[in-house]
Design a protein around this motif. Structure first.
Motif, PDB file in Angstrom:
ATOM      1  N   ASP A 280     -27.345   1.981  28.531  1.00 27.96           N
ATOM      2  CA  ASP A 280     -26.697   3.074  29.253  1.00 27.96           C
ATOM      3  C   ASP A 280     -26.460   2.757  30.724  1.00 27.96           C
ATOM      4  OD1 ASP A 280     -29.278   3.126  30.143  1.00 27.96           O
ATOM      5  OD2 ASP A 280     -29.707   5.185  29.512  1.00 27.96           O
ATOM      6  N   TYR A 281     -26.919   1.598  31.186  1.00 29.17           N
ATOM      7  CA  TYR A 281     -26.724   1.207  32.588  1.00 29.17           C
ATOM      8  C   TYR A 281     -25.754   0.034  32.723  1.00 29.17           C
ATOM      9  CZ  TYR A 281     -30.334  -2.059  31.009  1.00 29.17           C
ATOM     10  OH  TYR A 281     -31.043  -2.972  30.289  1.00 29.17           O
ATOM     11  N   CYS A 282     -25.358  -0.554  31.614  1.00 29.01           N
ATOM     12  CA  CYS A 282     -24.419  -1.676  31.657  1.00 29.01           C
ATOM     13  C   CYS A 282     -23.045  -1.194  32.125  1.00 29.01           C
ATOM     14  CB  CYS A 282     -24.292  -2.330  30.284  1.00 29.01           C
ATOM     15  SG  CYS A 282     -25.753  -3.270  29.779  1.00 29.01           S
ATOM     16  N   GLU A 283     -22.381  -2.018  32.886  1.00 32.39           N
ATOM     17  CA  GLU A 283     -21.061  -1.663  33.405  1.00 32.39           C
ATOM     18  C   GLU A 283     -19.985  -2.629  32.923  1.00 32.39           C
ATOM     19  OE1 GLU A 283     -21.290  -1.330  37.631  1.00 32.39           O
ATOM     20  OE2 GLU A 283     -22.789   0.288  37.575  1.00 32.39           O
ATOM     21  N   GLY A 284     -20.284  -3.323  31.804  1.00 29.02           N
ATOM     22  CA  GLY A 284     -19.336  -4.289  31.267  1.00 29.02           C
ATOM     23  C   GLY A 284     -18.254  -3.640  30.419  1.00 29.02           C
ATOM     24  N   ALA A 285     -17.493  -4.485  29.734  1.00 24.33           N
ATOM     25  CA  ALA A 285     -16.341  -4.023  28.954  1.00 24.33           C
ATOM     26  C   ALA A 285     -16.735  -3.412  27.619  1.00 24.33           C
ATOM     27  CB  ALA A 285     -15.385  -5.188  28.725  1.00 24.33           C
TER      28      ALA A 285
ATOM     29  N   ALA B 299     -26.381 -14.999  38.895  1.00 25.93           N
ATOM     30  CA  ALA B 299     -25.821 -13.925  38.063  1.00 25.93           C
ATOM     31  C   ALA B 299     -26.887 -12.867  37.780  1.00 25.93           C
ATOM     32  CB  ALA B 299     -25.280 -14.510  36.753  1.00 25.93           C
ATOM     33  N   TYR B 300     -28.070 -13.309  37.376  1.00 27.76           N
ATOM     34  CA  TYR B 300     -29.165 -12.365  37.122  1.00 27.76           C
ATOM     35  C   TYR B 300     -29.565 -11.644  38.407  1.00 27.76           C
ATOM     36  CZ  TYR B 300     -30.047 -13.869  32.316  1.00 27.76           C
ATOM     37  OH  TYR B 300     -29.931 -14.115  30.975  1.00 27.76           O
ATOM     38  N   ALA B 301     -29.588 -12.373  39.518  1.00 28.37           N
ATOM     39  CA  ALA B 301     -29.971 -11.754  40.792  1.00 28.37           C
ATOM     40  C   ALA B 301     -28.994 -10.647  41.180  1.00 28.37           C
ATOM     41  CB  ALA B 301     -30.030 -12.820  41.888  1.00 28.37           C
ATOM     42  N   ASP B 302     -27.705 -10.895  40.991  1.00 26.60           N
ATOM     43  CA  ASP B 302     -26.699  -9.880  41.332  1.00 26.60           C
ATOM     44  C   ASP B 302     -26.862  -8.631  40.476  1.00 26.60           C
ATOM     45  OD1 ASP B 302     -25.724 -11.616  43.178  1.00 26.60           O
ATOM     46  OD2 ASP B 302     -23.720 -11.818  42.299  1.00 26.60           O
ATOM     47  N   LEU B 303     -27.080  -8.818  39.184  1.00 27.23           N
ATOM     48  CA  LEU B 303     -27.240  -7.670  38.284  1.00 27.23           C
ATOM     49  C   LEU B 303     -28.503  -6.880  38.620  1.00 27.23           C
ATOM     50  CD1 LEU B 303     -26.193  -9.368  34.921  1.00 27.23           C
ATOM     51  CD2 LEU B 303     -24.970  -7.517  36.080  1.00 27.23           C
ATOM     52  N   ARG B 304     -29.589  -7.574  38.880  1.00 28.53           N
ATOM     53  CA  ARG B 304     -30.846  -6.896  39.209  1.00 28.53           C
ATOM     54  C   ARG B 304     -30.758  -6.173  40.549  1.00 28.53           C
ATOM     55  NH1 ARG B 304     -35.451 -11.392  37.399  1.00 28.53           N
ATOM     56  NH2 ARG B 304     -35.305 -11.014  35.133  1.00 28.53           N
ATOM     57  N   ASN B 305     -30.130  -6.812  41.526  1.00 26.65           N
ATOM     58  CA  ASN B 305     -29.994  -6.174  42.839  1.00 26.65           C
ATOM     59  C   ASN B 305     -29.165  -4.895  42.743  1.00 26.65           C
ATOM     60  OD1 ASN B 305     -31.524  -7.935  44.417  1.00 26.65           O
ATOM     61  ND2 ASN B 305     -29.802  -9.319  44.770  1.00 26.65           N
ATOM     62  N   LYS B 306     -28.098  -4.954  41.969  1.00 33.10           N
ATOM     63  CA  LYS B 306     -27.208  -3.799  41.834  1.00 33.10           C
ATOM     64  C   LYS B 306     -27.915  -2.638  41.143  1.00 33.10           C
ATOM     65  CE  LYS B 306     -22.523  -2.683  40.292  1.00 33.10           C
ATOM     66  NZ  LYS B 306     -21.294  -3.222  39.630  1.00 33.10           N
ATOM     67  N   LEU B 307     -28.636  -2.923  40.067  1.00 30.87           N
ATOM     68  CA  LEU B 307     -29.336  -1.859  39.340  1.00 30.87           C
ATOM     69  C   LEU B 307     -30.479  -1.284  40.166  1.00 30.87           C
ATOM     70  CD1 LEU B 307     -29.617  -0.256  36.716  1.00 30.87           C
ATOM     71  CD2 LEU B 307     -31.142  -2.058  35.864  1.00 30.87           C
ATOM     72  N   SER B 308     -31.209  -2.143  40.866  1.00 34.11           N
ATOM     73  CA  SER B 308     -32.313  -1.683  41.707  1.00 34.11           C
ATOM     74  C   SER B 308     -31.802  -0.803  42.836  1.00 34.11           C
ATOM     75  CB  SER B 308     -33.079  -2.882  42.273  1.00 34.11           C
ATOM     76  OG  SER B 308     -34.159  -2.461  43.067  1.00 34.11           O
ATOM     77  N   GLN B 309     -30.677  -1.174  43.421  1.00 34.52           N
ATOM     78  CA  GLN B 309     -30.087  -0.360  44.481  1.00 34.52           C
ATOM     79  C   GLN B 309     -29.715   1.019  43.947  1.00 34.52           C
ATOM     80  OE1 GLN B 309     -29.616  -1.644  47.781  1.00 34.52           O
ATOM     81  NE2 GLN B 309     -29.312   0.523  48.222  1.00 34.52           N
ATOM     82  N   LYS B 310     -29.204   1.059  42.735  1.00 35.56           N
ATOM     83  CA  LYS B 310     -28.792   2.323  42.118  1.00 35.56           C
ATOM     84  C   LYS B 310     -29.987   3.201  41.771  1.00 35.56           C
ATOM     85  CE  LYS B 310     -25.974   4.051  38.257  1.00 35.56           C
ATOM     86  NZ  LYS B 310     -25.136   3.640  37.086  1.00 35.56           N
TER      87      LYS B 310
ATOM     88  N   GLU C 153     -41.051  -4.294  37.214  1.00 35.19           N
ATOM     89  CA  GLU C 153     -41.005  -4.571  35.785  1.00 35.19           C
ATOM     90  C   GLU C 153     -39.833  -3.864  35.111  1.00 35.19           C
ATOM     91  OE1 GLU C 153     -44.834  -3.468  34.320  1.00 35.19           O
ATOM     92  OE2 GLU C 153     -45.815  -5.308  35.062  1.00 35.19           O
ATOM     93  N   ASP C 154     -39.511  -2.673  35.593  1.00 33.25           N
ATOM     94  CA  ASP C 154     -38.382  -1.926  35.041  1.00 33.25           C
ATOM     95  C   ASP C 154     -37.081  -2.706  35.203  1.00 33.25           C
ATOM     96  OD1 ASP C 154     -36.737   0.284  34.123  1.00 33.25           O
ATOM     97  OD2 ASP C 154     -36.318   0.698  36.229  1.00 33.25           O
ATOM     98  N   ILE C 155     -36.850  -3.246  36.387  1.00 33.61           N
ATOM     99  CA  ILE C 155     -35.620  -3.993  36.642  1.00 33.61           C
ATOM    100  C   ILE C 155     -35.618  -5.307  35.852  1.00 33.61           C
ATOM    101  CG2 ILE C 155     -34.196  -5.102  38.394  1.00 33.61           C
ATOM    102  CD1 ILE C 155     -34.242  -2.035  38.513  1.00 33.61           C
ATOM    103  N   LYS C 156     -36.754  -5.990  35.818  1.00 28.34           N
ATOM    104  CA  LYS C 156     -36.838  -7.243  35.063  1.00 28.34           C
ATOM    105  C   LYS C 156     -36.602  -7.022  33.577  1.00 28.34           C
ATOM    106  CE  LYS C 156     -39.806 -10.137  37.967  1.00 28.34           C
ATOM    107  NZ  LYS C 156     -41.100 -10.877  38.025  1.00 28.34           N
ATOM    108  N   ASN C 157     -37.155  -5.941  33.038  1.00 24.19           N
ATOM    109  CA  ASN C 157     -36.969  -5.652  31.615  1.00 24.19           C
ATOM    110  C   ASN C 157     -35.546  -5.189  31.304  1.00 24.19           C
ATOM    111  OD1 ASN C 157     -39.633  -6.278  31.003  1.00 24.19           O
ATOM    112  ND2 ASN C 157     -40.356  -4.187  31.322  1.00 24.19           N
TER     113      ASN C 157
END
Length: 210
Positions: free
Chosen positions: A110-115, A152-163, A191-195
């Motif tokens: 529910d947090y993915c922003e892909g196609a 790539a993983y760092a960008d996704l984790r940073n974006k979700l953590s910021q949100k 752990e939430d962001i890593k998982n």
């Protein structure tokens, strides 16, 4: 005629000077050390455990040949485009993920922003990145590829953590480290962001150049 005496040089102090210079160079000299890539290797499955079946669409296949050319899913790609391609694959969210700990069934991302392409990865916890290199591949090329994947993983984790928490994952980890990793609230957030975006990168055995 009086004999002329040659003046003697006191060599005792020379040994002391040489020793002090040796100590100086030992203390001040730095050495370049290749630290390599920090990665946690996958644990070997017990002999009585059958490995799970993995759908081909959940595997992002990367190959580096002896000429240091990069191929992704069989198509040649410039390394500068690899990070965005990896993000697109990881964050696709086209299906249902693996069950979380303590749950029987998986759920959609529910947090993915892909196609949400049904032909690409189902969920970040199912998205596997497979890297295969040739024995003749240059180490620098291999490291560059790995670095782009980690970015790539760092960008996704940073974006979700910021949100979710109002700060990047990098900052979140730094704050957790400042507490000597004892703050339980911060631990749960990390752990939430890593998982949410588990780093699943597997290295295949190198192939022999033809």
């Amino acid at each position: 005629m009086a004999r002329r005496e040659n003046p003697e040089i006191n060599a005792g102090s020379m040994a002391d000077i040489a020793f002090l210079l040796l100590i100086f160079f030992l203390v001040t000299t730095t050495m370049d050390v290749d630290s390599g890539i920090s990665k946690k290797l996958a644990e070997k499955l017990p002999p009585n455990v059958t490995p799970p079946k993995i759908k081909e669409k959940n595997i992002f296949q990367i190959s580096i040949n002896k000429n240091n050319q990069l191929f992704v899913d069989g198509e040649i790609m410039d390394v500068k485009d690899l990070k965005d391609a990896a993000i697109k694959f990881i964050d696709n969210g086209g299906g249902v993920g693996n069950p979380a700990e303590g749950e029987e069934k998986g759920s959609p991302c529910d947090y993915c922003e892909g196609a949400r392409d049904p032909e690409s990865s189902d969920h970040p916890n199912k998205a596997i990145i497979s890297v295969e290199s040739d024995r003749a591949t240059e180490y620098g090329t291999y490291v560059t590829v790995q670095d782009e994947l980690l970015r790539a993983y760092a960008d996704l984790r940073n974006k979700l953590s910021q949100k979710r928490y109002g700060m990047s994952f990098t900052e979140l980890e730094e704050r957790f480290q400042e507490t000597a990793r004892k703050d339980e609230a911060l631990r749960k957030k990390v752990e939430d962001i890593k998982n949410s975006y588990p780093q699943i990168i597997t290295d295949l055995d190198p192939t022999d150049a033809n």
